[in-house]
Design a protein around this motif. Structure first.
Motif, short mmCIF file in Angstrom:
data_model
loop_
_atom_site.label_atom_id
_atom_site.label_comp_id
_atom_site.label_asym_id
_atom_site.label_seq_id
_atom_site.Cartn_x
_atom_site.Cartn_y
_atom_site.Cartn_z
N MET A 83 0.91 -1.31 0.07
CA MET A 83 0.07 0.02 -0.05
C MET A 83 0.85 1.22 -0.04
SD MET A 83 -3.33 0.47 -0.18
CE MET A 83 -4.13 -0.80 0.96
N VAL A 84 0.77 2.12 -0.92
CA VAL A 84 1.67 3.38 -0.95
C VAL A 84 0.47 4.67 -0.83
CG1 VAL A 84 3.01 4.64 -2.56
CG2 VAL A 84 3.04 2.32 -2.56
N THR A 85 0.72 5.24 0.36
CA THR A 85 -0.30 5.83 0.48
C THR A 85 0.03 7.18 1.45
OG1 THR A 85 -2.38 6.15 2.23
CG2 THR A 85 -0.44 4.63 2.99
N ALA A 86 -0.76 8.10 1.33
CA ALA A 86 -0.28 9.60 1.89
C ALA A 86 -0.47 9.47 3.28
CB ALA A 86 -1.25 10.85 1.33
N GLY A 87 -1.17 8.42 3.77
CA GLY A 87 -1.74 8.52 5.37
C GLY A 87 -2.90 7.38 5.58
N MET A 88 -2.67 6.68 6.60
CA MET A 88 -4.01 5.61 6.96
C MET A 88 -3.92 5.83 8.58
SD MET A 88 -2.63 2.63 4.57
CE MET A 88 -3.87 1.25 5.09
N GLY A 89 -5.31 5.90 8.85
CA GLY A 89 -5.39 5.72 10.23
C GLY A 89 -5.40 4.12 10.89
N PRO A 90 -5.50 3.95 11.97
CA PRO A 90 -5.50 2.82 12.86
C PRO A 90 -6.42 1.77 12.17
CG PRO A 90 -5.32 4.49 14.40
CD PRO A 90 -5.78 5.08 13.11
N ALA A 91 -7.81 2.22 12.08
CA ALA A 91 -8.72 1.06 11.30
C ALA A 91 -8.34 0.95 10.10
CB ALA A 91 -10.14 1.90 11.63
N ALA A 92 -7.84 1.50 9.26
CA ALA A 92 -7.63 1.35 7.86
C ALA A 92 -6.39 0.74 7.68
CB ALA A 92 -7.33 2.81 7.04
#
Length: 225
Positions: A83-92
């Motif tokens: 996963m290449v992402t700008a940011g993710m929360g704990p649930a995500a």
């Protein structure tokens, strides 16, 4: 002849996507098999050709990347997903790990880290951005505190788990800890037994999902010392 790692890139931002393609094409052992912008395009690309690693954005506009993983059943698949992402929360983050993701890289990271992550994940290892660990820890208060009790880690087990979260191979863990690879393998087997799993990716998932209040909190505290 170099054995190439075939890569599928799925990201809805054209400028980022094309910039990433140019970066990947500078590596002799990488081959960009296809590039897509939506879950539907990604699903079709995966059905039409075999790839080794999928670079998947989490936020695809009106869709999320894990929709694709759920539809194709990536958990346990030979095709690896980063996963290449700008940011993710704990649930995500938990959702991504449970859906079969074996690596998470933040978009603002050094490009060299992404290249290293691709090679390691393609070889069967995992890769987790250090920021992801902090993200999970920040959401630990929402979890049931009783879930992580009764299975504390030893100092050595904690160190090895930290190294696994850092994406290190057994050889690299041994070098960091100044121990033999045999000792590292034995500790990993202890962690597998304690978590009730068989693979590294399963260990990470269980550590994040079930024991973050204890195992990962201990790791985070240790890392700050």
């Amino acid at each position: 002849m170099i054995e190439r790692i075939r890569i599928l890139l799925i990201d809805d931002h054209m400028l980022f996507r094309e910039s990433l393609v140019r970066l990947l094409e500078t590596q002799a052992d990488f081959e960009v098999a296809d590039r897509c912008a939506t879950v539907a395009e990604g699903r079709q690309a995966l059905l039409e050709s075999a790839v080794d690693v999928v670079l998947l954005d989490y936020d695809l506009g009106d869709e999320i990347g894990t929709d694709l993983l759920a539809a194709l059943g990536f958990s346990g698949s030979d095709t690896k997903v980063i996963m290449v992402t700008a940011g993710m929360g704990p649930a995500a983050t938990l959702n991504a790990v449970n859906s079969g993701v074996t690596g998470i890289v933040l978009k603002h990271s050094d490009p060299r880290l992404l290249i290293e992550a691709i090679r390691k994940v393609a070889a069967g290892d995992t890769w987790w951005d250090p920021g992801i660990l902090r993200t999970v820890l920040s959401g630990q208060g929402a979890q049931d505190a009783s879930r992580g009790r009764g299975r504390p880690l030893t100092d050595r087990q904690r160190q090895v788990l930290r190294c696994i979260l850092d994406g290190l191979t057994n050889k690299e863990i041994a070098a960091r800890m100044q121990a033999s690879e045999t000792a590292v393998k034995a500790t990993i087997q202890e962690l597998f037994h304690k978590a009730g799993v068989r693979t590294r990716s399963q260990l990470v998932r269980v550590a994040i999902e079930r024991y973050s209040l204890e195992w990962l909190k201990e790791i985070g505290s240790k890392a700050r010392e």
